[in-house]
Design a protein around this motif. Sequence first.
Motif, PDB file in Angstrom:
ATOM      1  N   ARG A   3     -78.268  -0.717  21.891  1.00 48.24           N
ATOM      2  CA  ARG A   3     -77.829  -1.294  23.155  1.00 48.24           C
ATOM      3  C   ARG A   3     -78.924  -1.065  24.186  1.00 48.24           C
ATOM      4  NH1 ARG A   3     -73.809  -3.716  25.234  1.00 48.24           N
ATOM      5  NH2 ARG A   3     -72.485  -3.427  23.433  1.00 48.24           N
ATOM      6  N   LEU A   4     -79.436  -2.152  24.770  1.00 51.55           N
ATOM      7  CA  LEU A   4     -80.476  -2.084  25.785  1.00 51.55           C
ATOM      8  C   LEU A   4     -79.837  -2.215  27.159  1.00 51.55           C
ATOM      9  CD1 LEU A   4     -83.462  -2.066  26.686  1.00 51.55           C
ATOM     10  CD2 LEU A   4     -83.469  -4.555  26.337  1.00 51.55           C
ATOM     11  N   ARG A   5     -80.160  -1.271  28.042  1.00 52.22           N
ATOM     12  CA  ARG A   5     -79.625  -1.284  29.407  1.00 52.22           C
ATOM     13  C   ARG A   5     -80.770  -1.174  30.410  1.00 52.22           C
ATOM     14  NH1 ARG A   5     -75.725   2.883  27.199  1.00 52.22           N
ATOM     15  NH2 ARG A   5     -73.881   1.672  26.681  1.00 52.22           N
ATOM     16  N   VAL A   6     -80.678  -1.974  31.471  1.00 49.78           N
ATOM     17  CA  VAL A   6     -81.605  -1.873  32.594  1.00 49.78           C
ATOM     18  C   VAL A   6     -80.721  -1.841  33.836  1.00 49.78           C
ATOM     19  CG1 VAL A   6     -83.610  -2.837  33.771  1.00 49.78           C
ATOM     20  CG2 VAL A   6     -83.314  -3.194  31.308  1.00 49.78           C
ATOM     21  N   ALA A   7     -80.490  -0.633  34.357  1.00 49.46           N
ATOM     22  CA  ALA A   7     -79.504  -0.427  35.418  1.00 49.46           C
ATOM     23  C   ALA A   7     -79.802  -1.231  36.674  1.00 49.46           C
ATOM     24  CB  ALA A   7     -79.413   1.061  35.751  1.00 49.46           C
ATOM     25  N   GLY A   8     -81.036  -1.293  37.107  1.00 49.46           N
ATOM     26  CA  GLY A   8     -81.377  -1.997  38.337  1.00 49.46           C
ATOM     27  C   GLY A   8     -81.037  -3.480  38.312  1.00 49.46           C
ATOM     28  N   TYR A   9     -80.919  -4.055  37.116  1.00 47.45           N
ATOM     29  CA  TYR A   9     -80.606  -5.470  36.961  1.00 47.45           C
ATOM     30  C   TYR A   9     -79.171  -5.707  36.490  1.00 47.45           C
ATOM     31  CZ  TYR A   9     -85.611  -6.474  37.310  1.00 47.45           C
ATOM     32  OH  TYR A   9     -86.899  -6.598  37.742  1.00 47.45           O
ATOM     33  N   GLY A  10     -78.430  -4.643  36.215  1.00 52.23           N
ATOM     34  CA  GLY A  10     -77.096  -4.802  35.651  1.00 52.23           C
ATOM     35  C   GLY A  10     -77.154  -5.396  34.254  1.00 52.23           C
ATOM     36  N   PHE A  11     -78.247  -5.143  33.545  1.00 56.36           N
ATOM     37  CA  PHE A  11     -78.510  -5.713  32.224  1.00 56.36           C
ATOM     38  C   PHE A  11     -77.993  -4.765  31.155  1.00 56.36           C
ATOM     39  CE2 PHE A  11     -81.204  -6.611  28.577  1.00 56.36           C
ATOM     40  CZ  PHE A  11     -81.274  -7.991  28.579  1.00 56.36           C
ATOM     41  N   ASP A  12     -77.149  -5.243  30.267  1.00 64.17           N
ATOM     42  CA  ASP A  12     -76.567  -4.432  29.195  1.00 64.17           C
ATOM     43  C   ASP A  12     -76.296  -5.355  28.018  1.00 64.17           C
ATOM     44  OD1 ASP A  12     -75.041  -2.843  27.501  1.00 64.17           O
ATOM     45  OD2 ASP A  12     -73.868  -1.967  29.108  1.00 64.17           O
ATOM     46  N   ARG A  13     -77.133  -5.276  26.971  1.00 67.42           N
ATOM     47  CA  ARG A  13     -77.004  -6.176  25.830  1.00 67.42           C
ATOM     48  C   ARG A  13     -77.083  -5.428  24.514  1.00 67.42           C
ATOM     49  NH1 ARG A  13     -78.127 -11.769  27.099  1.00 67.42           N
ATOM     50  NH2 ARG A  13     -77.403 -12.093  24.989  1.00 67.42           N
ATOM     51  N   LEU A  14     -76.272  -5.847  23.564  1.00 73.37           N
ATOM     52  CA  LEU A  14     -76.358  -5.363  22.193  1.00 73.37           C
ATOM     53  C   LEU A  14     -77.493  -6.123  21.515  1.00 73.37           C
ATOM     54  CD1 LEU A  14     -75.069  -3.512  20.093  1.00 73.37           C
ATOM     55  CD2 LEU A  14     -73.622  -5.437  19.427  1.00 73.37           C
ATOM     56  N   CYS A  15     -78.386  -5.395  20.828  1.00 77.81           N
ATOM     57  CA  CYS A  15     -79.588  -6.001  20.252  1.00 77.81           C
ATOM     58  C   CYS A  15     -79.813  -5.524  18.828  1.00 77.81           C
ATOM     59  CB  CYS A  15     -80.827  -5.597  21.065  1.00 77.81           C
ATOM     60  SG  CYS A  15     -80.754  -5.991  22.809  1.00 77.81           S
ATOM     61  N   VAL A  16     -80.609  -6.300  18.111  1.00 75.61           N
ATOM     62  CA  VAL A  16     -81.086  -5.889  16.792  1.00 75.61           C
ATOM     63  C   VAL A  16     -82.610  -5.815  16.844  1.00 75.61           C
ATOM     64  CG1 VAL A  16     -79.127  -6.759  15.473  1.00 75.61           C
ATOM     65  CG2 VAL A  16     -81.044  -8.258  15.911  1.00 75.61           C
ATOM     66  N   VAL A  17     -83.165  -4.803  16.198  1.00 74.54           N
ATOM     67  CA  VAL A  17     -84.614  -4.631  16.145  1.00 74.54           C
ATOM     68  C   VAL A  17     -85.156  -5.584  15.086  1.00 74.54           C
ATOM     69  CG1 VAL A  17     -86.498  -3.011  15.704  1.00 74.54           C
ATOM     70  CG2 VAL A  17     -84.414  -2.204  16.849  1.00 74.54           C
ATOM     71  N   VAL A  18     -86.090  -6.461  15.480  1.00 73.42           N
ATOM     72  CA  VAL A  18     -86.628  -7.441  14.535  1.00 73.42           C
ATOM     73  C   VAL A  18     -88.083  -7.168  14.163  1.00 73.42           C
ATOM     74  CG1 VAL A  18     -85.000  -9.275  15.088  1.00 73.42           C
ATOM     75  CG2 VAL A  18     -87.106  -9.079  16.407  1.00 73.42           C
ATOM     76  N   TRP A  19     -88.806  -6.411  14.996  1.00 73.14           N
ATOM     77  CA  TRP A  19     -90.156  -6.017  14.626  1.00 73.14           C
ATOM     78  C   TRP A  19     -90.558  -4.769  15.402  1.00 73.14           C
ATOM     79  CZ3 TRP A  19     -93.588  -5.787  18.638  1.00 73.14           C
ATOM     80  CH2 TRP A  19     -93.390  -6.614  19.740  1.00 73.14           C
ATOM     81  N   ARG A  20     -91.544  -4.075  14.850  1.00 68.96           N
ATOM     82  CA  ARG A  20     -92.115  -2.912  15.515  1.00 68.96           C
ATOM     83  C   ARG A  20     -93.612  -2.894  15.259  1.00 68.96           C
ATOM     84  NH1 ARG A  20     -89.822   3.005  16.420  1.00 68.96           N
ATOM     85  NH2 ARG A  20     -91.589   3.780  17.596  1.00 68.96           N
TER      86      ARG A  20
END
Length: 83
Positions: A55-72
């Motif tokens: 789960r990626l969160r960016v508090a200043g933007y109200g951004f909260d999304r469930l994600c899958v890692v596709v590359w590193r």
Amino acid sequence: MFVDRREPSTRIVFGLGTVAFEGRPDDIDCIVWGTSETGATIEVEPEVSLPYTVRLRVAGYGFDRLCVVVWRQGRKLGLDYAC
């Protein structure tokens, strides 16, 4: 008539965020290099090992999304938003 009910996308060009996942009690700090309609690019400390789903969160933007890692590549990771 077609009505678009999707939430407006938030584009983050550079920001600080956190990554959370099951089995870890505290969030991991990350740098968000960018977001798009379908995913994001983040950077974490080199010793951080992430599972497939996070789960990626960016508090200043109200951004909260469930994600899958596709590359590193080194410290940078590509994430796709999970549906």
